[in-house]
Every structure is written in structure tokens, then in C-alpha cells.
Enzyme design. Structure first.
Site, short mmCIF file in Angstrom:
data_model
loop_
_atom_site.label_atom_id
_atom_site.label_comp_id
_atom_site.label_asym_id
_atom_site.label_seq_id
_atom_site.Cartn_x
_atom_site.Cartn_y
_atom_site.Cartn_z
N TYR A 180 -5.61 2.80 1.87
CA TYR A 180 -4.92 3.40 0.73
C TYR A 180 -3.65 2.62 0.36
CZ TYR A 180 -7.12 8.14 1.01
OH TYR A 180 -7.95 9.23 0.98
N GLU A 444 -17.41 13.00 -19.57
CA GLU A 444 -18.67 13.64 -19.99
C GLU A 444 -19.88 12.99 -19.32
OE1 GLU A 444 -19.99 13.07 -24.18
OE2 GLU A 444 -18.26 11.75 -24.34
P1 NDP Z 1 -5.54 3.33 6.23
O1 NDP Z 1 -6.04 3.91 7.47
O2 NDP Z 1 -5.99 3.85 4.92
O3 NDP Z 1 -5.82 1.76 6.22
C1 NDP Z 1 -5.33 0.93 7.23
C2 NDP Z 1 -5.86 -0.47 6.98
O4 NDP Z 1 -5.24 -1.37 7.89
C3 NDP Z 1 -7.35 -0.56 7.20
O5 NDP Z 1 -7.87 -1.43 6.21
C4 NDP Z 1 -7.46 -1.18 8.59
O6 NDP Z 1 -8.60 -1.94 8.80
C5 NDP Z 1 -6.25 -2.09 8.59
N1 NDP Z 1 -5.74 -2.38 9.92
C6 NDP Z 1 -5.49 -1.50 10.92
N2 NDP Z 1 -4.98 -2.14 11.98
C7 NDP Z 1 -4.92 -3.45 11.65
C8 NDP Z 1 -4.48 -4.61 12.33
N3 NDP Z 1 -4.01 -4.56 13.57
N4 NDP Z 1 -4.56 -5.80 11.69
C9 NDP Z 1 -5.04 -5.88 10.43
N5 NDP Z 1 -5.44 -4.81 9.73
C10 NDP Z 1 -5.39 -3.60 10.33
O7 NDP Z 1 -3.95 3.39 6.38
P2 NDP Z 1 -2.78 3.17 5.33
O8 NDP Z 1 -1.66 2.59 6.09
O9 NDP Z 1 -3.25 2.48 4.11
O10 NDP Z 1 -2.44 4.67 4.92
C11 NDP Z 1 -2.14 5.63 5.93
C12 NDP Z 1 -2.63 6.99 5.54
O11 NDP Z 1 -1.79 7.52 4.53
C13 NDP Z 1 -4.02 6.99 4.92
O12 NDP Z 1 -5.02 7.14 5.88
C14 NDP Z 1 -4.00 8.14 3.97
O13 NDP Z 1 -4.50 9.27 4.63
C15 NDP Z 1 -2.53 8.31 3.64
N6 NDP Z 1 -2.27 7.90 2.26
C16 NDP Z 1 -2.85 8.58 1.24
C17 NDP Z 1 -2.64 8.18 -0.07
C18 NDP Z 1 -3.28 8.92 -1.18
O14 NDP Z 1 -3.73 10.04 -0.98
N7 NDP Z 1 -3.40 8.34 -2.37
C19 NDP Z 1 -1.78 7.04 -0.40
C20 NDP Z 1 -1.25 6.38 0.76
C21 NDP Z 1 -1.49 6.81 2.03
P3 NDP Z 1 -9.99 -1.28 9.29
O15 NDP Z 1 -10.57 -0.62 8.08
O16 NDP Z 1 -10.76 -2.48 9.74
O17 NDP Z 1 -9.64 -0.35 10.40
#
Ligand code: NDP
Length: 463
Positions: A180, A444
Site C-alpha cells: 500500500y 454502471e
Molecule cells: P504492506 O504489507 O502493504 O507491504 C510491504 C511491502 O514491503 C511488500 O511489498 C513486501 O514484500 C515488502 N517488503 C517487506 N519486507 C521487505 C524487505 N525486507 N525488503 C524488501 N521489501 C520488503 O506494508 P506497507 O508498509 O505498504 O503498509 C503497512 C500497512 O498499512 C498495510 O498493510 C495496510 O494495512 C496499511 N495501509 C493502508 C492504506 C490504505 O488503506 N489505503 C494505506 C497505507 C497503509 P512482499 O510482498 O514480498 O512481502
């Protein structure tokens, strides 16, 4: 008369904590809410609200571009980051005031201090060292952006927390993470004119969303000029003599950028909270374990919101808080419902979704009907923009229920809210078909897709 100072002590003045504290106080309970920083929590102070304001700010260049197709000439334009930050901060301060007022009006005591547990009924207020007691304790301390200690040079990186307060708008930025926050901020910075690269370790950004929407969003983001590097990670970040950052990837690529932002998930705020003293059990990320009523392993200690690492979304924390109040103070034991939570990614175009992706539905149902439409929205017919909208309904063929609804395009978040009612109410495809279209709208399309685009049987796509 109870032997405790308070009926309820809430630690954390964010969405979940304030809601529980306010409603419990309005029911006549003696409530205190402690907050060490600012009332409003992540959502109001450094999350959803300022993010959405940034999204609006970043959309103007596209609005100006669209305007030309409708005959408008937009004069010279410029953008002032400092004005945006100042106006955003003023709005946040206003909202913070409303949160405080809501608590005060309900009769809750506001405590501006870090609060830690001494035992399961005793809380120490770090500001003045005082201890108070409470019959029930609710932990709603939220979370914080994950850092990346394993990445050499991680100390040069910012997270979303800092992104809201940069003194200068960077000319270039690399954002780590395909979730996100990474996707939303990539669009924000790009829209504000920043050269933007998104780097994601997996195969496709937004891995948990429906595949058609995430691939279509990927295409649109690249078409705008955002560089997306998938299956790639940073291996080292160096600070150069000129202050810029040199970010090296495992594909032998080097990016020279002004900022590197980590958006790699969020961690529960439980460190140093005294949970061990109270005997409250936590998981590997520090998340507080709770049962279906948000109760920890200690009978009088509850936890709601991001600190429990269930579903990290503001409305979910608020819902959990309301269920807590129903359970503990209204004699109506209520378990939070985490099923079919509608959500939106405020990317550009927006992505709105509720229910199951096609992939997840295929694992749960023997046969699916997939209804899909990809089209250029009317708004862009005169603008010359090629951006496409995608709408998709996932239908369980046996029950006829729409088990997933997904939209990519303008106002997809608004549509997801309304689709959420239909999916939550377990409406069938026939209910959608029987609904009159609102014409002319983009939405729609959701009620005029009469023939399935294809079927999925036992996980395999068939004609
Ligand atoms: P997310 O869990 O959405 O995404 C984290 C991303 O970071 C994933 O792509 C993950 O990859 C990657 N990642 C994790 N660890 C590593 C690493 N060590 N090295 C490289 N990449 C890594 O977390 P966000 O930080 O984006 O957001 C946190 C939470 O906040 C979300 O889960 C959401 O619930 C909430 N949020 C909601 C919003 C909304 O409702 N519009 C807006 C912003 C935040 P992989 O997929 O491979 O694990």
C-alpha cells in the site's frame, strides 16, 4: 465502589483507543486515555489523512492536462511544497483538536504521557512517575514503519513518517516495497514532479490484490513515467559527498537519488510497554495475541488495532474498539468481523476492492464466473489520455454470490465502499443484474456485465 482509579485505562490515543475511550466514557465509565505524542494516531497524524491530502495535491498536473482537452488553457503553474506541508499541518492540528474534544466532552480524562504497565492493573505514567490503577486496560498503541537493519546504509533511508515532514521536496526518490504505502507514495511523489523509482522484491506489486488489477496498475504507473523494478532489492545505500544517495541493487544497478524511502510493512508498538510485567503474551513481531473478543491472555487486558497485527486498517481498529465496548460495557459479547473488508489503494489510478481476488476465490470454490470489463472512461475521451479502467466481478457459480468485486480507475475507492455493502450482504450476480444502471457513469459497468468473460473450474481457466 471499585478499588481502582479508573474503570478503563486506554494506552494509545489513535483511532481504536480514542473510540473505545470516548464511547466507554459516554456510558458513564471512569476512563483515562494516555497518549505520549499526539491524539489521532497514525491515521490522522502520519497516515491516511495527510496521505490523502498529498494524493489530492499530486493529482493536479493530470487535472491540468485533462483540462486542455475540454478547451481550457491553464496558465503558468508552479508547486510549493512548503505551502502544502503547512496547510496539511493546520488540518491535522484541527483534527487532533476534535479527537481531544470528543474525549473531553464524553468525560474521559486525557493524560499526555507515555504509559507503561507495572502489572495487569497498574499503569505508570512516565511523565511524572505517577502510578494509577484500572479495572480494565485497553492497549491500542498502534504500529510504526519497519526499518531495515539488515540493509547496509539503512540509516540514510526515510519512512512514511519522515515523508510527511521533508523540508524540501526531493528531485528524485527510490521507494522500497510493493505494498500500500510504497505504491501510494510512488504515485504521490511522481505526481508532484519527483523522478520516482519503486523497487519491489516480488514478482508483481500489490501481491495480495487481484492479478488483473495489479498488472493493469503496474502498466498505468509505468506509462506515467514511474520506474518499477520487480524482483530486485537494494543491497547497499551510500551517502555521497554531495549529500545524494547511491543505492545499489542485486541486479548491479546503481540509482543516484535524493531520498530512499522504506515502505516494507509496519511493526506493532509494544517495546518497553511493560507487557512482560503484566504477563501479556506477544508474537514474533511483538504483536499482542488476542482472542476473538480482542482479549489478551490476561483477563482484564484487551488490545485493538494495529498493535494486534490482525488487519492494519483504521476502520478495522474502530470496529474492534466498538466490539470491545459492546463486550465489556454493554453486556453484548461481540466479535469483530474481519471478513470482506472493503479497502482502497490511493494509487493513480485508484484501486478499490472487496472480497476475494480471483486467485483466492479459485482456491475456495469449485467453479467461478469472472466478469471483466476494460474500457477508457468517458472523462478521458476528450482528454486524449489512454488510461483504462478495469472492473471485475468474481462470482461463485454454485451459489451465484458475488464473492469479489474489484475496480481500478477514478473514484475506485468510493465505489469499493458501496460494493462493500453488496458483497457483505452476500448479494448474487442476479441482484447486480437487476439493479438499474446510473447513466452515464463509469460504475454502471458493474451492473451491465451480463456474460461471463470466462469461467474458472477447479482452479483452471476455461472458456
Ligand atoms: P504492506 O504489507 O502493504 O507491504 C510491504 C511491502 O514491503 C511488500 O511489498 C513486501 O514484500 C515488502 N517488503 C517487506 N519486507 C521487505 C524487505 N525486507 N525488503 C524488501 N521489501 C520488503 O506494508 P506497507 O508498509 O505498504 O503498509 C503497512 C500497512 O498499512 C498495510 O498493510 C495496510 O494495512 C496499511 N495501509 C493502508 C492504506 C490504505 O488503506 N489505503 C494505506 C497505507 C497503509 P512482499 O510482498 O514480498 O512481502
Amino acid at each position: 465502589m471499585t478499588q481502582y482509579d479508573y474503570d478503563l485505562f486506554v494506552i494509545g490515543g489513535g483511532s481504536g483507543g480514542v473510540r473505545a475511550g470516548r464511547v466507554a466514557a459516554s456510558l458513564g465509565k471512569r476512563v483515562a486515555v494516555a497518549e505520549e505524542y499526539r491524539f489521532g494516531g497514525t491515521c490522522v497524524i502520519r497516515g491516511c489523512v495527510p496521505k490523502k491530502l498529498f494524493v489530492y495535491a499530486s493529482q493536479f498536473p493530470e487535472h491540468f492536462e485533462v483540462a486542455a482537452g475540454y478547451g481550457w488553457t491553464v496558465g503558468e503553474r508552479s508547486f510549493d511544497w512548503k505551502t502544502l506541508i503547512a496547510n496539511k499541518d493546520r488540518e491535522i492540528a484541527r483534527l487532533e483538536g476534535l479527537y481531544r474534544k470528543g474525549l473531553e466532552n464524553a468525560g474521559a480524562t486525557i493524560i499526555e504521557s507515555r504509559a507503561v504497565l507495572e502489572d495487569s492493573h497498574t499503569i505508570r505514567l512516565e511523565k511524572d512517575g505517577r502510578t494509577v490503577t484500572a479495572q480494565t486496560i485497553l492497549i491500542a498503541t498502534g504500529g510504526h514503519p519497519s526499518l531495515h537493519p539488515a540493509l547496509p546504509g539503512h540509516e540514510h533511508c526515510i519512512t512514511s513518517d519522515e515523508a510527511f515532514h521533508l523540508t524540501e521536496l526531493p528531485k528524485s526518490i527510490a521507494i522500497v516495497g510493493g505494498g500500500y504505502i510504497g505504491v501510494e507514495f510512488a504515485n504521490i511523489f511522481h505526481g508532484l514532479g519527483v523522478e520516482t523509482t519503486l523497487i519491489y522484491r516480488g514478482k508483481e506489486i500489490l501481491g495480495r490484490f487481484d492479478k488483473d488489477l495489479r498488472t493493469a496498475l503496474h502498466v498505468e504507473m509505468e506509462a506515467k513515467g514511474i520506474t518499477i523494478l520487480c524482483k530486485e532489492i537494494f543491497t547497499k545505500i551510500d551517502r555521497r559527498a554531495d549529500g545524494r544517495l547511491e543505492a545499489h541493487t542485486n541486479a548491479d544497478r546503481t540509482l543516484i537519488v535524493d531520498q530512499v524511502m522504506l515502505a516494507i510493512g509496519r511493526q506493532p508498538n509494544t517495546a518497553g510497554l511493560g507487557l512482560d510485567k503484566a504477563g501479556v503474551k506477544t508474537g514474533p513481531k511483538g504483536e499482542i495475541f488476542v482472542d476473538e473478543y480482542s482479549r489478551t491472555n490476561i483477563e482484564n487486558v484487551y488490545a485493538v488495532g494495529d498493535v494486534t497485527d490482525r488487519v492494519q486498517l483504521t476502520p478495522v481498529a474502530i470496529h474492534e474498539a466498538m466490539c470491545f465496548v459492546d463486550t465489556v460495557y454493554r453486556g453484548k459479547p461481540t466479535t469483530p468481523d474481519h471478513d470482506a473488508v472493503a479497502t482502497a489503494v490511493f494509487s493513480q489510478p485508484e484501486l478499490g476492492t472487496v472480497g476475494l481476488s480471483e486467485e483466492d476465490a479459485a482456491e475456495q470454490y469449485d467453479e467461478l464466473e469472472i466478469y471483466k470489463a476494460t474500457f477508457r472512461p468517458m472523462r478521458h475521451t476528450l482528454s486524449g489520455r489512454l488510461e483504462k479502467m478495469v472492473m471485475k466481478l468474481v462470482v461463485d457459480a454454485a451459489s451465484r454470490r458475488v464473492v469479489g468485486a474489484h475496480v481500478l480507475g477514478v473514484d475506485a475507492g468510493e465505489m469499493a465502499q458501496l460494493l462493500g455493502i453488496a458483497v457483505k450482504a452476500k448479494l448474487t450476480k442476479e441482484d447486480f443484474d437487476a439493479t438499474m444502471a446510473v447513466h452515464p457513469t463509469a460504475a454502471e459497468e458493474l451492473v451491465t456485465m451480463y456474460q461471463p468473460s470466462y469461467r474458472v473450474k477447479n482452479g483452471q481457466q476455461v472458456a
